[in-house]
Structures are given as structure tokens and as C-alpha cells.
Design a protein around this motif. Structure first.
Motif, mmCIF file in Angstrom:
data_model
loop_
_atom_site.group_PDB
_atom_site.id
_atom_site.type_symbol
_atom_site.label_atom_id
_atom_site.label_comp_id
_atom_site.label_asym_id
_atom_site.label_seq_id
_atom_site.Cartn_x
_atom_site.Cartn_y
_atom_site.Cartn_z
ATOM 1 N N GLU A 104 0.812 -1.222 0.000
ATOM 2 C CA GLU A 104 0.000 0.000 0.000
ATOM 3 C C GLU A 104 0.844 1.270 0.000
ATOM 4 O O GLU A 104 0.346 2.345 -0.340
ATOM 5 C CB GLU A 104 -0.915 0.002 1.234
ATOM 6 N N HIS A 105 2.128 1.147 0.379
ATOM 7 C CA HIS A 105 3.005 2.317 0.485
ATOM 8 C C HIS A 105 4.311 2.053 -0.274
ATOM 9 O O HIS A 105 5.387 1.936 0.331
ATOM 10 C CB HIS A 105 3.302 2.635 1.948
ATOM 11 N N PRO A 106 4.263 1.986 -1.591
ATOM 12 C CA PRO A 106 5.464 1.688 -2.371
ATOM 13 C C PRO A 106 6.545 2.763 -2.271
ATOM 14 O O PRO A 106 7.715 2.501 -2.594
ATOM 15 C CB PRO A 106 4.934 1.594 -3.810
ATOM 16 N N ASP A 107 6.188 3.951 -1.783
ATOM 17 C CA ASP A 107 7.159 5.030 -1.628
ATOM 18 C C ASP A 107 7.903 4.965 -0.304
ATOM 19 O O ASP A 107 8.784 5.792 -0.036
ATOM 20 C CB ASP A 107 6.457 6.387 -1.734
ATOM 21 N N LYS A 108 7.553 4.006 0.561
ATOM 22 C CA LYS A 108 8.161 3.847 1.883
ATOM 23 C C LYS A 108 8.878 2.501 1.994
ATOM 24 O O LYS A 108 8.542 1.536 1.292
ATOM 25 C CB LYS A 108 7.097 3.944 2.979
ATOM 26 N N GLN A 109 9.856 2.454 2.890
ATOM 27 C CA GLN A 109 10.513 1.199 3.228
ATOM 28 C C GLN A 109 9.848 0.633 4.481
ATOM 29 O O GLN A 109 9.909 1.249 5.552
ATOM 30 C CB GLN A 109 12.004 1.419 3.474
ATOM 31 N N VAL A 110 9.210 -0.506 4.360
ATOM 32 C CA VAL A 110 8.506 -1.123 5.484
ATOM 33 C C VAL A 110 9.432 -2.162 6.128
ATOM 34 O O VAL A 110 9.899 -3.094 5.465
ATOM 35 C CB VAL A 110 7.190 -1.779 5.036
ATOM 36 N N VAL A 111 9.697 -1.979 7.429
ATOM 37 C CA VAL A 111 10.571 -2.885 8.173
ATOM 38 C C VAL A 111 9.739 -3.588 9.232
ATOM 39 O O VAL A 111 9.107 -2.940 10.077
ATOM 40 C CB VAL A 111 11.734 -2.125 8.840
ATOM 41 N N PHE A 112 9.758 -4.913 9.195
ATOM 42 C CA PHE A 112 9.092 -5.707 10.228
ATOM 43 C C PHE A 112 10.114 -6.041 11.301
ATOM 44 O O PHE A 112 11.109 -6.718 11.051
ATOM 45 C CB PHE A 112 8.505 -6.981 9.624
ATOM 46 N N PHE A 113 9.881 -5.521 12.511
ATOM 47 C CA PHE A 113 10.739 -5.768 13.677
ATOM 48 C C PHE A 113 10.283 -7.095 14.268
ATOM 49 O O PHE A 113 9.347 -7.161 15.055
ATOM 50 C CB PHE A 113 10.579 -4.601 14.654
ATOM 51 N N ALA A 114 10.949 -8.186 13.873
ATOM 52 C CA ALA A 114 10.518 -9.546 14.222
ATOM 53 C C ALA A 114 11.203 -10.016 15.493
ATOM 54 O O ALA A 114 12.432 -9.974 15.601
ATOM 55 C CB ALA A 114 10.838 -10.501 13.086
ATOM 56 N N ILE A 115 10.401 -10.464 16.464
ATOM 57 C CA ILE A 115 10.938 -11.050 17.688
ATOM 58 C C ILE A 115 10.152 -12.318 17.988
ATOM 59 O O ILE A 115 9.075 -12.555 17.430
ATOM 60 C CB ILE A 115 10.844 -10.093 18.893
ATOM 61 N N GLY A 116 10.674 -13.121 18.888
ATOM 62 C CA GLY A 116 9.923 -14.292 19.334
ATOM 63 C C GLY A 116 10.777 -15.540 19.375
ATOM 64 O O GLY A 116 11.872 -15.604 18.807
ATOM 65 N N PHE A 117 10.240 -16.544 20.077
ATOM 66 C CA PHE A 117 10.863 -17.865 20.110
ATOM 67 C C PHE A 117 10.422 -18.652 18.877
ATOM 68 O O PHE A 117 9.887 -18.094 17.921
ATOM 69 C CB PHE A 117 10.484 -18.581 21.400
ATOM 70 N N GLU A 118 10.615 -19.940 18.912
ATOM 71 C CA GLU A 118 10.333 -20.777 17.741
ATOM 72 C C GLU A 118 8.879 -20.708 17.297
ATOM 73 O O GLU A 118 8.570 -20.953 16.124
ATOM 74 C CB GLU A 118 10.702 -22.233 18.053
ATOM 75 N N THR A 119 7.975 -20.348 18.186
ATOM 76 C CA THR A 119 6.549 -20.312 17.854
ATOM 77 C C THR A 119 6.241 -19.296 16.763
ATOM 78 O O THR A 119 5.439 -19.560 15.859
ATOM 79 C CB THR A 119 5.726 -19.945 19.108
ATOM 80 N N THR A 120 6.842 -18.108 16.836
ATOM 81 C CA THR A 120 6.521 -17.041 15.891
ATOM 82 C C THR A 120 7.502 -16.964 14.727
ATOM 83 O O THR A 120 7.370 -16.088 13.861
ATOM 84 C CB THR A 120 6.510 -15.679 16.611
ATOM 85 N N LEU B 243 16.145 -18.903 20.290
ATOM 86 C CA LEU B 243 15.890 -20.334 20.407
ATOM 87 C C LEU B 243 15.884 -20.797 21.863
ATOM 88 O O LEU B 243 16.812 -20.502 22.630
ATOM 89 C CB LEU B 243 16.954 -21.110 19.623
ATOM 90 N N THR B 244 14.842 -21.536 22.209
ATOM 91 C CA THR B 244 14.615 -21.952 23.593
ATOM 92 C C THR B 244 15.698 -22.870 24.167
ATOM 93 O O THR B 244 16.230 -22.589 25.250
ATOM 94 C CB THR B 244 13.238 -22.637 23.700
ATOM 95 N N PRO B 245 16.037 -23.997 23.520
ATOM 96 C CA PRO B 245 17.007 -24.907 24.144
ATOM 97 C C PRO B 245 18.341 -24.238 24.446
ATOM 98 O O PRO B 245 18.966 -24.534 25.474
ATOM 99 C CB PRO B 245 17.152 -26.027 23.106
#
Length: 382
Positions: free
Chosen positions: A130-146, A173-175
Motif C-alpha cells: 500500500e506504500h510503495p514510496d516507503k521502506q517497510v521494516v518488520f521488527f521480528a521477535i519471538g521464540f520458535e513459535t513465531t 531459540l529456547t534450548p
């Protein structure tokens, strides 16, 4: 999963608690760590500590991805958010976590930066289109589930040919963290007494039970994977007590309705196609842990925000009065922190453990544990 009420039966809970009281040998202590923050909240929500004998002690582990993210990585996300061309997208808990100088994504959003809350990584792809003029960054966090959803959106972005989408990857990673806990100075010198683990539920649906097998073999520590309902947790505690009484150390699976030994192979394959092990990664409270996190493979390097924006590695300083690092190691509990409850509250969080919906401090506060006396380390918190 269809009949949740069956696992919230008060009469059955009292019956299992009675078995725990009968089988917990009075002459010894049972120090059991629930790794997952979801378990910590379930334990207090259902009043499980009040059902346990005094010599069964529950220790809260680092199983909260928001809590274990080091300040430096959050500072890096804040730096990305401040770039004029960037729309930074992340999960809601991350907005209020304090970074260096009590900076936060919430504060920089108030300054006018474009920081957005997501419910699914797929939402970030939609925003990028929807915003081709912008750089979209997904700040990804989480353990193995996400982690599998992150891998899948990167694959989808490549198929769509999106040039304005990237991921700031912070999946851990959990282990690896469980190994690190058993090798902390507190564990090695006996200050942290730890007899066994209540293994995480959602994580284990993805990775299975096999990755926990080194803990009985290498450390002689039993692991029982448990669901999040009160009967799940109580049954797991009973199973751990039985193992300890019998001198056994094994991986057992209480959560058989959702967890297998091999886990979700399709999810694992998706992750392995896109992500690879980092040689090392910093965890709040645990320091640098080898092979404890994931990074984006070279085949998908164009979607790696760290490479796209040449993000500088930052290292933030902890609030010296905040005990989150020690709480995450299991060395202290929230009431050992001088800030807990005043001034640190969910409305005024000074540490990540009070911010996250899975944080130990948030659990203590939400379920009234802040009104009880502070318990010295070494005494039972049950």
C-alpha cells in the motif's frame, strides 16, 4: 484443544495437588523452573502456588521474547524507526519497552515517526504494497513459535518482488537459553538451585520434544512439557516430582494433545529455507549465547534490514536498579527488586519484565503478588 474446560476442573486440580503434597518428600526441596512466561501467568492466574507444599518452589525463567531482547537491539530498532523513509512494524508489547535513556518506540512514535502495531507479519506485507514510496521494516521477535510466519512472509515478499520490505530479525531459540541458564555462575556455584524444567507448550508444538533430550543426558535435569491450563501445569509438577523421587531424569510430554517428538516438520522446513543460525546473540540477563538465534540466509539477503540499512550494532546499558536480568536467569524473583510496584508498574514500566504480557514482573503485579512481602532468595516463593 476442543475441550478446554476439562483442564480447568477445580475438583481434579485439588486431587492432583493432593498427590503432589503426598509425594513431595518433606525432607527435600523441589526447585522447578517454568521456562515459558505463558506458564508463569497461568500459574498465578489459577492460584497454583497456593496449592503446592512449601518445599515445592517454582522458579520463573527467561521465556518471554520481549523481556530477553537486549537494550542494544531495541536501540537499533529505534534508530530504524527514526529514518524518514521507514515504516517500522512490530508487535504491541515492543512499543513500551524502555531502551537506553528510557527511550522507547512509543516515545519516538509520539515524535512523529511511523511505528505501527501488527497482529500478523502478513500485515507488514500489506502495508508495503500500500506504500510503495516507503521502506517497510518488520521488527521480528519471538521464540520458535513465531518464527515460521516470519520465514513465510520473507518468502512471499520474494515471490511478489517487493523491494520496499525487509525484516529486522531477532528470533531466538529456547534450548540454547536453557543450556545457558544451567551454565550461569549462579547455577554453577549453587546459588540457583534447579532440579527440573516445566517445558514450554507452544514452542514445543513447533520443535517437538527431541531438542530437550540433552538436558537429562548432560545435566541430569528432567524436563516435562506442559500445556497452559491449570491441570496441565499441576500434572507436569507431579510428573517432575515423581522423576526426582525415583532418581530419574527424562523428557516426558504431558501436552500430548499438541506436542510430538518430531514437532511440526512443515514449520521447521519453512524456517530452514529462509533462516540460519547466528554464531552468537546477546540475551538480556544471559549475555552472548552461541547459536541461540536466527538470521536471514544469504539467498534472502535483500530482505535483511540490518544489511539493507547498514544498521550499526548497538549495546545499551541496563538500569542499574532494575533486577530484570537476574529475574530472567531465575536468580531472583520480582519482589527482590527495589523498583517493583513503586515506581515500576505496568503503567510506568522501568524494565522489560513489567512491560510484556508474558513478563514475570507483570504476572506478579497483575495477580496481586506485589502486595505480599518480599521473599529473600533461597526461601520458597510458593
Amino acid at each position: 484443544m476442543k475441550y478446554v474446560d476439562e483442564f480447568r476442573d477445580a475438583e481434579k486440580a485439588r486431587a492432583i495437588a493432593g498427590q503432589i503434597a503426598k509425594q513431595a518428600t518433606p525432607e527435600r526441596r523441589y526447585n522447578l523452573m517454568e521456562f515459558c512466561g505463558g506458564h508463569t501467568h497461568a500459574i498465578f492466574r489459577y492460584g497454583i502456588p497456593g496449592l503446592l507444599p512449601d518445599n515445592v518452589r517454582l522458579i520463573h525463567g527467561p521465556g518471554c521474547p520481549v523481556c530477553v531482547l537486549p537494550i542494544g537491539r531495541l536501540d537499533m530498532a529505534i534508530a530504524l524507526a527514526r529514518r524518514e523513509e521507514v515504516i517500522l512494524c512490530t508487535y504491541g508489547d515492543m512499543l513500551r519497552v524502555p531502551g537506553s535513556g528510557r527511550e522507547s518506540l512509543m516515545k519516538v512514535r509520539a515524535e512523529g515517526t511511523d511505528v505501527r502495531i501488527l497482529y500478523s507479519p502478513a500485515d507488514a506485507l500489506k502495508i508495503a504494497r500500500e506504500h510503495p514510496d516507503k521502506q517497510v521494516v518488520f521488527f521480528a521477535i519471538g521464540f520458535e513459535t513465531t518464527t515460521p510466519p516470519t520465514a513465510l512472509v520473507i518468502e512471499q515478499a520474494k515471490k511478489l518482488g517487493l523491494t520496499n520490505f525487509s525484516v529486522f530479525c531477532n528470533h531466538v531459540l529456547t534450548p540454547a537459553a536453557m543450556h545457558a541458564i544451567l551454565n550461569t555462575p549462579e547455577a554453577e556455584n549453587g546459588a540457583l538451585e534447579l532440579d527440573g524444567f516445566i517445558g514450554p507448550a507452544h514452542v514445543s508444538t513447533v520443535i517437538g520434544s527431541a531438542p530437550y533430550e540433552p538436558f537429562p543426558e548432560r545435566y541430569n535435569k528432567p524436563v516435562v512439557i506442559a500445556g497452559f491450563e491449570p491441570l496441565d501445569v499441576l500434572q507436569a509438577i507431579l510428573m517432575l516430582i515423581r522423576q526426582l523421587n525415583e532418581g530419574r531424569a527424562e523428557v516426558e510430554n504431558e501436552f500430548t494433545r499438541a506436542v510430538t517428538r518430531g514437532g511440526n516438520l512443515k514449520a521447521q522446513e519453512a524456517v530452514n529455507r529462509v533462516l540460519a543460525l547466528r554464531s552468537s546473540f546477546e540475551w538480556r540477563g544471559l549475555g552472548d549465547i552461541p547459536e541461540s538465534a536466527l538470521q536471514i540466509r544469504d539467498d534472502y539477503a535483500e530482505f535483511d534490514a540490518e544489511k539493507r540499512f547498514s544498521v550499526e550494532q548497538l549495546y545499551g546499558r541496563e538500569n542499574r536498579a532494575c533486577e530484570c536480568p537476574a529475574i530472567l536467569r531465575g536468580a531472583k524473583n520480582p519482589r527482590d527488586c527495589k523498583l517493583f510496584g513503586d515506581p515500576c508498574t505496568p503503567d510506568n514500566p522501568l524494565g522489560s519484565c513489567m512491560v510484556s504480557s508474558e513478563g514475570a514482573c507483570a504476572a506478579y503485579y497483575s495477580y496481586g503478588r506485589h502486595t505480599q512481602r518480599r521473599i529473600p532468595v533461597g526461601e520458597s516463593s510458593a
